[in-house]
Design a protein around this motif. Structure first.
Motif, PDB file in Angstrom:
ATOM      1  N   TRP A 167      27.544  33.676  38.956  1.00 51.52           N
ATOM      2  CA  TRP A 167      28.392  34.706  39.563  1.00 51.52           C
ATOM      3  C   TRP A 167      28.597  35.831  38.559  1.00 51.52           C
ATOM      4  O   TRP A 167      28.797  35.591  37.367  1.00 51.52           O
ATOM      5  CB  TRP A 167      29.756  34.141  39.937  1.00 51.52           C
ATOM      6  N   ALA A 168      28.541  37.060  39.042  1.00 54.83           N
ATOM      7  CA  ALA A 168      28.881  38.201  38.201  1.00 54.83           C
ATOM      8  C   ALA A 168      30.392  38.238  37.985  1.00 54.83           C
ATOM      9  O   ALA A 168      31.154  37.721  38.813  1.00 54.83           O
ATOM     10  CB  ALA A 168      28.401  39.501  38.852  1.00 54.83           C
ATOM     11  N   PRO A 169      30.855  38.824  36.876  1.00 59.93           N
ATOM     12  CA  PRO A 169      32.306  38.919  36.644  1.00 59.93           C
ATOM     13  C   PRO A 169      32.989  39.636  37.808  1.00 59.93           C
ATOM     14  O   PRO A 169      32.502  40.657  38.297  1.00 59.93           O
ATOM     15  CB  PRO A 169      32.397  39.738  35.358  1.00 59.93           C
ATOM     16  N   GLY A 170      34.072  39.088  38.262  1.00 59.38           N
ATOM     17  CA  GLY A 170      34.814  39.701  39.362  1.00 59.38           C
ATOM     18  C   GLY A 170      34.359  39.271  40.737  1.00 59.38           C
ATOM     19  O   GLY A 170      35.051  39.541  41.728  1.00 59.38           O
ATOM     20  N   ALA A 171      33.214  38.596  40.824  1.00 61.39           N
ATOM     21  CA  ALA A 171      32.741  38.158  42.140  1.00 61.39           C
ATOM     22  C   ALA A 171      33.736  37.170  42.755  1.00 61.39           C
ATOM     23  O   ALA A 171      34.238  36.278  42.071  1.00 61.39           O
ATOM     24  CB  ALA A 171      31.367  37.515  42.012  1.00 61.39           C
ATOM     25  N   VAL A 172      34.039  37.368  44.002  1.00 68.42           N
ATOM     26  CA  VAL A 172      34.917  36.509  44.802  1.00 68.42           C
ATOM     27  C   VAL A 172      36.348  36.471  44.241  1.00 68.42           C
ATOM     28  O   VAL A 172      37.175  35.675  44.691  1.00 68.42           O
ATOM     29  CB  VAL A 172      34.356  35.065  44.921  1.00 68.42           C
ATOM     30  N   LYS A 173      36.675  37.350  43.293  1.00 63.39           N
ATOM     31  CA  LYS A 173      37.965  37.262  42.606  1.00 63.39           C
ATOM     32  C   LYS A 173      39.141  37.569  43.538  1.00 63.39           C
ATOM     33  O   LYS A 173      40.075  36.757  43.664  1.00 63.39           O
ATOM     34  CB  LYS A 173      37.985  38.209  41.414  1.00 63.39           C
ATOM     35  N   ASP A 174      39.155  38.749  44.175  1.00 69.20           N
ATOM     36  CA  ASP A 174      40.269  39.125  45.042  1.00 69.20           C
ATOM     37  C   ASP A 174      40.412  38.150  46.210  1.00 69.20           C
ATOM     38  O   ASP A 174      41.530  37.773  46.599  1.00 69.20           O
ATOM     39  CB  ASP A 174      40.077  40.544  45.570  1.00 69.20           C
ATOM     40  N   PHE A 175      39.286  37.732  46.757  1.00 67.63           N
ATOM     41  CA  PHE A 175      39.253  36.768  47.856  1.00 67.63           C
ATOM     42  C   PHE A 175      39.929  35.464  47.424  1.00 67.63           C
ATOM     43  O   PHE A 175      40.787  34.924  48.127  1.00 67.63           O
ATOM     44  CB  PHE A 175      37.781  36.534  48.225  1.00 67.63           C
ATOM     45  N   THR A 176      39.559  34.975  46.248  1.00 64.88           N
ATOM     46  CA  THR A 176      40.097  33.702  45.762  1.00 64.88           C
ATOM     47  C   THR A 176      41.576  33.816  45.430  1.00 64.88           C
ATOM     48  O   THR A 176      42.361  32.891  45.698  1.00 64.88           O
ATOM     49  CB  THR A 176      39.307  33.238  44.530  1.00 64.88           C
ATOM     50  N   GLU A 177      41.999  34.946  44.854  1.00 60.58           N
ATOM     51  CA  GLU A 177      43.414  35.111  44.523  1.00 60.58           C
ATOM     52  C   GLU A 177      44.275  35.106  45.780  1.00 60.58           C
ATOM     53  O   GLU A 177      45.363  34.520  45.800  1.00 60.58           O
ATOM     54  CB  GLU A 177      43.615  36.407  43.735  1.00 60.58           C
ATOM     55  N   ASP A 182      38.228  37.521  60.159  1.00 67.04           N
ATOM     56  CA  ASP A 182      38.998  36.307  59.893  1.00 67.04           C
ATOM     57  C   ASP A 182      38.140  35.048  59.997  1.00 67.04           C
ATOM     58  O   ASP A 182      38.258  34.129  59.176  1.00 67.04           O
ATOM     59  CB  ASP A 182      40.188  36.211  60.857  1.00 67.04           C
ATOM     60  N   ASP A 183      37.271  35.004  60.991  1.00 67.28           N
ATOM     61  CA  ASP A 183      36.452  33.818  61.188  1.00 67.28           C
ATOM     62  C   ASP A 183      35.516  33.597  60.008  1.00 67.28           C
ATOM     63  O   ASP A 183      35.424  32.499  59.456  1.00 67.28           O
ATOM     64  CB  ASP A 183      35.655  33.951  62.486  1.00 67.28           C
ATOM     65  N   LEU A 184      34.817  34.654  59.598  1.00 70.46           N
ATOM     66  CA  LEU A 184      33.879  34.522  58.483  1.00 70.46           C
ATOM     67  C   LEU A 184      34.608  34.214  57.183  1.00 70.46           C
ATOM     68  O   LEU A 184      34.155  33.383  56.383  1.00 70.46           O
ATOM     69  CB  LEU A 184      33.056  35.798  58.337  1.00 70.46           C
ATOM     70  N   ALA A 185      35.753  34.859  56.975  1.00 64.71           N
ATOM     71  CA  ALA A 185      36.506  34.621  55.743  1.00 64.71           C
ATOM     72  C   ALA A 185      36.889  33.151  55.617  1.00 64.71           C
ATOM     73  O   ALA A 185      36.756  32.553  54.541  1.00 64.71           O
ATOM     74  CB  ALA A 185      37.758  35.499  55.708  1.00 64.71           C
ATOM     75  N   TRP A 186      37.335  32.548  56.704  1.00 62.16           N
ATOM     76  CA  TRP A 186      37.741  31.141  56.632  1.00 62.16           C
ATOM     77  C   TRP A 186      36.532  30.223  56.514  1.00 62.16           C
ATOM     78  O   TRP A 186      36.588  29.202  55.819  1.00 62.16           O
ATOM     79  CB  TRP A 186      38.594  30.778  57.838  1.00 62.16           C
ATOM     80  N   GLY A 195      44.033  44.785  51.735  1.00 61.38           N
ATOM     81  CA  GLY A 195      42.838  45.555  52.042  1.00 61.38           C
ATOM     82  C   GLY A 195      41.548  44.869  51.653  1.00 61.38           C
ATOM     83  O   GLY A 195      40.555  45.527  51.319  1.00 61.38           O
ATOM     84  N   ILE A 196      41.525  43.543  51.723  1.00 62.95           N
ATOM     85  CA  ILE A 196      40.322  42.800  51.344  1.00 62.95           C
ATOM     86  C   ILE A 196      39.466  42.627  52.599  1.00 62.95           C
ATOM     87  O   ILE A 196      39.519  41.600  53.294  1.00 62.95           O
ATOM     88  CB  ILE A 196      40.683  41.425  50.732  1.00 62.95           C
ATOM     89  N   SER A 197      38.700  43.640  52.906  1.00 60.99           N
ATOM     90  CA  SER A 197      37.840  43.608  54.090  1.00 60.99           C
ATOM     91  C   SER A 197      36.402  43.239  53.737  1.00 60.99           C
ATOM     92  O   SER A 197      35.557  43.059  54.614  1.00 60.99           O
ATOM     93  CB  SER A 197      37.848  44.977  54.781  1.00 60.99           C
TER      94      SER A 197
END
Length: 251
Positions: A124-134, A195-199, A234-236
């Motif tokens: 993973w690159a730095p910051g990847a999936v970070k906002d999503f995971t937080e 929402d569906d894809l995020a979950w 705003g995590i779209s």
């Protein structure tokens, strides 16, 4: 999500007809299956994952192909303890994050190569999936009760393994294992979310363990809170950027 990440790795690994390949931490076969197609019946791919559930998904993926793939050999085993050697190519897509000892695990995989063989690793690159995971962690803490709080604490205490964070650092790191002609490359990728894809991403990634021990009603509350937090912040889109490294074992 996994197919483009895996195909970017396979593209750089360049499996050839007749080669012997080790796909370490193969997951659901997103890299192992196309690699098996490329090496053909004259080659072989040992696809190894410690999860029997994952290897079964890889088997289902392979069975869905138009032609049989007898050259794909699936193993539920720990890649860091895999003993066979003499591989033309060893590849590992986002698997080193599961190693208890990253340096030792990578060294073990490099040792599986024959002289002149290629090692390819995707991080993973730095910051990847970070906002999503937080956002997910905050939702689990808010709505997951004691089990959720414990899961988040365990997840956050694990931290990120000490792995390279830039293409240049990755190339240098691979050189520390005795590999030559090393190179690293950033592969940017972002995915638009609903929402569906995020979950489904939550349940399809290692972050599933944050909600694995929650009952259905609690998990539903966490999902609702997670979607609300994503909207509020705003995590779209989710950042799925990776860095891919390639190195060659000396002849």
């Amino acid at each position: 999500m996994w197919n483009p990440i895996s195909m970017a790795t396979v593209l750089r690994a360049a499996p050839r007809f007749g080669e012997l390949v080790l796909d370490a931490c193969c997951g659901d076969g997103a890299s192992a299956v196309p690699t098996a197609e490329l090496v053909g019946p004259g080659g072989a791919v040992d696809a190894v994952d410690r999860s029997e559930a994952m290897t079964e998904l890889a088997r289902e993926r392979a069975e869905g192909e138009a032609a049989p793939l007898p050259q794909l050999r699936l193993h539920a085993a720990d890649a860091t303890e895999w003993e066979p050697v003499g591989y033309d190519l060893v590849q590992c897509v986002l698997g080193v994050f599961f190693f208890d000892d990253v340096e030792g695990g990578v060294a073990h995989l490099v040792d599986r190569l024959k002289p002149g063989g290629r090692f390819v690793v995707t991080l993973w690159a730095p910051g990847a999936v970070k906002d999503f995971t937080e956002a997910l962690c905050d939702a689990v803490e808010a709505e997951g009760g004691e089990a959720g709080a414990e899961a988040v604490a365990a997840y956050r205490s694990g931290g990120r393994p000490d792995v390279p964070s830039t293409p240049g650092a990755l190339a240098q790191w691979l050189g520390s294992f005795g590999l030559e002609r090393t190179r690293g490359e950033l592969v940017p990728r972002h995915l638009d979310l609903d929402d569906d894809l995020a979950w489904r991403l939550v349940l399809g990634m290692s972050r599933r363990r944050l909600v694995a021990d929650l009952d259905d009603a609690t998990r539903d509350r966490v999902a609702t809170a997670f979607h609300a937090l994503r909207a509020e912040r705003g995590i779209s889109r989710v950042d799925l950027s990776t860095i891919i490294g390639v190195g060659h074992r000396p002849e």
